[in-house]
Design an enzyme around this catalytic site. Structure first.
Site, PDB file in Angstrom:
ATOM      1  N   ARG A  45       5.120  -5.037   3.267  1.00  0.00           N
ATOM      2  CA  ARG A  45       4.057  -4.056   3.432  1.00  0.00           C
ATOM      3  C   ARG A  45       4.530  -2.673   2.998  1.00  0.00           C
ATOM      4  O   ARG A  45       5.717  -2.378   2.954  1.00  0.00           O
ATOM      5  CB  ARG A  45       3.577  -4.045   4.868  1.00  0.00           C
ATOM      6  CG  ARG A  45       4.635  -3.788   5.902  1.00  0.00           C
ATOM      7  CD  ARG A  45       4.026  -3.949   7.299  1.00  0.00           C
ATOM      8  NE  ARG A  45       5.018  -4.346   8.289  1.00  0.00           N
ATOM      9  CZ  ARG A  45       4.706  -5.011   9.404  1.00  0.00           C
ATOM     10  NH1 ARG A  45       3.472  -5.354   9.655  1.00  0.00           N
ATOM     11  NH2 ARG A  45       5.651  -5.330  10.264  1.00  0.00           N
ATOM     12  N   GLU A  56       0.429   1.468   7.705  1.00  0.00           N
ATOM     13  CA  GLU A  56       0.874   0.465   6.757  1.00  0.00           C
ATOM     14  C   GLU A  56      -0.309  -0.205   6.055  1.00  0.00           C
ATOM     15  O   GLU A  56      -1.360  -0.399   6.646  1.00  0.00           O
ATOM     16  CB  GLU A  56       1.664  -0.624   7.499  1.00  0.00           C
ATOM     17  CG  GLU A  56       2.885  -0.093   8.188  1.00  0.00           C
ATOM     18  CD  GLU A  56       3.569  -1.134   9.060  1.00  0.00           C
ATOM     19  OE1 GLU A  56       4.797  -1.060   9.179  1.00  0.00           O
ATOM     20  OE2 GLU A  56       2.872  -2.006   9.632  1.00  0.00           O
ATOM     21  N   THR A  84      -2.259   2.125  20.658  1.00  0.00           N
ATOM     22  CA  THR A  84      -1.017   2.150  19.874  1.00  0.00           C
ATOM     23  C   THR A  84      -1.268   1.617  18.473  1.00  0.00           C
ATOM     24  O   THR A  84      -0.832   2.201  17.476  1.00  0.00           O
ATOM     25  CB  THR A  84       0.062   1.280  20.547  1.00  0.00           C
ATOM     26  OG1 THR A  84       0.311   1.782  21.852  1.00  0.00           O
ATOM     27  CG2 THR A  84       1.362   1.291  19.749  1.00  0.00           C
ATOM     28  N   ARG A 112      -4.554 -12.817  15.983  1.00  0.00           N
ATOM     29  CA  ARG A 112      -3.700 -13.469  14.982  1.00  0.00           C
ATOM     30  C   ARG A 112      -2.227 -13.380  15.366  1.00  0.00           C
ATOM     31  O   ARG A 112      -1.440 -14.278  15.061  1.00  0.00           O
ATOM     32  CB  ARG A 112      -3.985 -12.962  13.575  1.00  0.00           C
ATOM     33  CG  ARG A 112      -3.432 -11.596  13.183  1.00  0.00           C
ATOM     34  CD  ARG A 112      -1.943 -11.618  12.820  1.00  0.00           C
ATOM     35  NE  ARG A 112      -1.552 -10.526  11.971  1.00  0.00           N
ATOM     36  CZ  ARG A 112      -0.471  -9.776  12.173  1.00  0.00           C
ATOM     37  NH1 ARG A 112       0.316  -9.948  13.233  1.00  0.00           N
ATOM     38  NH2 ARG A 112      -0.153  -8.828  11.303  1.00  0.00           N
ATOM     39  N   GLY A 225       8.097  -7.306  19.423  1.00  0.00           N
ATOM     40  CA  GLY A 225       8.054  -5.840  19.395  1.00  0.00           C
ATOM     41  C   GLY A 225       8.983  -5.180  18.398  1.00  0.00           C
ATOM     42  O   GLY A 225       8.779  -4.029  18.029  1.00  0.00           O
ATOM     43  N   ASP A 227       9.572  -4.493  15.105  1.00  0.00           N
ATOM     44  CA  ASP A 227       8.751  -4.723  13.909  1.00  0.00           C
ATOM     45  C   ASP A 227       8.713  -3.518  12.992  1.00  0.00           C
ATOM     46  O   ASP A 227       7.784  -3.353  12.217  1.00  0.00           O
ATOM     47  CB  ASP A 227       7.340  -5.125  14.327  1.00  0.00           C
ATOM     48  CG  ASP A 227       6.666  -4.043  15.157  1.00  0.00           C
ATOM     49  OD1 ASP A 227       7.308  -3.004  15.436  1.00  0.00           O
ATOM     50  OD2 ASP A 227       5.500  -4.223  15.530  1.00  0.00           O
ATOM     51  N   SER A 292       9.499 -12.091  14.843  1.00  0.00           N
ATOM     52  CA  SER A 292       8.188 -11.867  14.221  1.00  0.00           C
ATOM     53  C   SER A 292       7.927 -10.380  14.012  1.00  0.00           C
ATOM     54  O   SER A 292       8.042  -9.586  14.944  1.00  0.00           O
ATOM     55  CB  SER A 292       7.108 -12.466  15.126  1.00  0.00           C
ATOM     56  OG  SER A 292       5.835 -12.215  14.595  1.00  0.00           O
ATOM     57  N   VAL A 293       7.591 -10.023  12.799  1.00  0.00           N
ATOM     58  CA  VAL A 293       7.225  -8.630  12.529  1.00  0.00           C
ATOM     59  C   VAL A 293       5.755  -8.503  12.149  1.00  0.00           C
ATOM     60  O   VAL A 293       5.213  -7.393  12.085  1.00  0.00           O
ATOM     61  CB  VAL A 293       8.098  -8.008  11.402  1.00  0.00           C
ATOM     62  CG1 VAL A 293       9.553  -7.961  11.843  1.00  0.00           C
ATOM     63  CG2 VAL A 293       7.956  -8.759  10.089  1.00  0.00           C
TER      64      VAL A 293
END
Lengths: 345, 345
Positions: A45, A56, A84, A112, A225, A227, A292-293
């Site tokens: 991204r 982003e 946030t 998602r 978190g 990420d 996970s990001v």
């Protein structure tokens, strides 16, 4: 015309569908799309960082459909009554370049993200897991709980957050839904007896939400978190003891927990596990980490699932986003009436 | 709420304002923003190429405002009644990450491209120019003509397009506005006597719209159509004889006419000329080329100008794009009514 799903329509779609059913549908599409991973034109991204947050753009495309998401991350927003994370997304037709769907994605991202965590946990968590520790009970937490119940049968939650109010909100929302919730006194207390640990905090710092001693053999860590460059949650020692699974390595090595490790630290791509080309969990004592990001494909899948669900419904409005002159070489015709105004003819 | 300017509202704004006045306003904002170039976080656009076209995201930010444009380029679209280029854009608040404006940009891009060409020509074209050759009379052409009249006083146009219909449309639109238009029999015929040559064609190939012999000393070339890898319009020999001016070198070296030259071929950044830090035109015999590919800052400026013009008007609708729970840590509250549906409680 482009289909536009605003916040009230997204709320109606989720409520009418049922949150768990919506998550399960998105999870199915995510699995389907991850299994055809090589078909996608992927890119890390594009982030624009400021002192207070990040904005982003997350584009991705296959040979038929292009999609992108706009998403921000501003950890100090809640202190002034703002979210946030907020997001919106677009799908477009690769063949014409015309957008087809515009949707709010603050709610859809929550769905998602939870769906992706559960898809990964199905191949990484120990068999027969019943208890999940949740460190961080902010906006994402209820969705995680519902996803793990629907896709893995998790009924027991052990929660911890540094903000008691966040735990109050979580308990108020989740208890009526039939979960067994234990409010822990610390992160170390929360992880006791849990086969799955979900970390989902928002501080934009190198934090150590989980220390090495808190992770016992056999546990699956669902690390959400960490990420962002400079934002991590796990003690690096945990990562060295674990098998680490990631979405898209070029992005995760910059943004994920593994930014703490060497650039060549071995990781396994989730899509390979879902395709059966790489092993997921292979032993009961193994520690697995899903670092996970959040990857663009998950948003693409969520939007694709939503687009399919809209047909024949009124969960969207048609908006006039594409200038469409009768003669495609005569865009000017659309504004020609303004040509004489102020012109020195 | 986010302000949304759809196509009908954009048309109304342009028509009520007057095209030339709208272009002049955007040109002023572009000049202002180019003069504070170092204040922007700049990146080359993110392109997704397919066999038939390209879809691009063009983000940029200063410390207060973030903006991006979605734009496609599909040269074969007109053959099936669709636009070659369509676009929309967003502005957001850097401090909160929340979007503030969402606008159609097919029309707005036409205005900003013309405005940018004219801003560059004011410092690069020979003094006292009265005649512009226009090679390519597609959707961008009328806007170029109006921009060059308003900002440079150009009244005489010599046009050429391989598609006679495109010339018919241009003449029908432009003649009533008081221009002196000569329809040439070839590109070589069109450039005769013109002090400014605008090339704006859409073929996605290495083309030679202008050969070396067609460009005489003293001419300014406003090269718009070479804006994609593999898509150029000028004979490289012209570039070697000329002083070349560009928007953002990292993007132009990949996408512009200078993709034909060595990666270190000297170019001058337009913003330096506008700030008075570099020379524009320095002699009557100099050939100048503005190798324009379209840069994110121009879209940012156009959106910023538009945003300022919307206050107190009805040229927009408020849309509900940002989920806004009463408690920012309780996103779940927005869909909680859907938690029980389908849940195995």
């Amino acid at each position: 015309m482009v289909r536009f799903v605003d916040v009230p329509n997204m709320q109606r779609w989720v409520i009418d569908t049922g949150i768990e059913t919506a998550i399960a549908g998105i999870a199915g599409t995510i699995e389907e799309d991850f299994r055809r991973w090589p078909a996608f034109d992927k890119t890390a991204r594009v982030a624009s960082h400021s002192d207070v947050g990040v904005i982003e753009l997350m584009p991705i495309s296959d040979d038929r459909t292009y999609g992108f998401k706009y998403v921000n991350g501003h950890p100090t927003n809640p202190a002034r009554g703002l979210q946030t994370v907020t997001a919106f997304g677009v799908l477009a037709d690769v063949d014409s370049g015309y957008p087809t769907l515009w949707a709010e994605m603050t709610i859809l991202t929550a769905l998602r993200t939870a769906a992706t965590s559960a898809v990964a946990a199905r191949v990484l968590a120990p068999a027969g897991a019943t208890t999940m520790a949740m460190i961080g009970t902010g906006s994402q937490s209820e969705f995680q709980a519902l996803a793990f119940r629907r896709l893995l049968g998790i009924e027991r939650l052990r929660i911890w957050d540094t903000d008691p109010h966040a735990m109050d909100v979580f308990e108020r929302n989740i208890r009526p839904l039939g979960f067994d919730v234990v409010r822990a006194g610390s992160a170390a207390d929360a992880v006791r007896g849990a086969e799955i640990i979900t970390t989902c905090t928002a501080d934009k710092t190198y934090a150590t939400i989980l220390t090495d001693d808190m992770v016992v053999p056999g546990v699956h860590v669902n690390a959400i978190g960490g990420d962002c460059p400079g934002k991590t949650e796990l003690d690096a020692a945990i990562l060295r003891r674990a098998d680490v699974f990631v979405e898209f390595p070029p992005q995760t090595r910059i943004e994920g927990e593994i930014q703490q490790l060497a650039a060549d630290h071995p990781v396994t791509e989730l899509w390979r596990v879902l395709r059966g080309e790489a092993a997921g969990r292979t032993s009961p004592d193994q520690i697995t980490v899903f670092d996970s990001v959040g990857f663009a494909l998950e948003d693409f899948s969520a939007l694709r699932h939503l687009a399919g669900a809209l047909d024949g419904t009124d969960y969207y409005a048609d908006v006039d986003l594409i200038a469409d002159p009768a003669d495609p070489k005569d865009l000017f015709a659309l504004v020609a009436a303004g040509a004489a105004v102020g012109a020195p003819v």
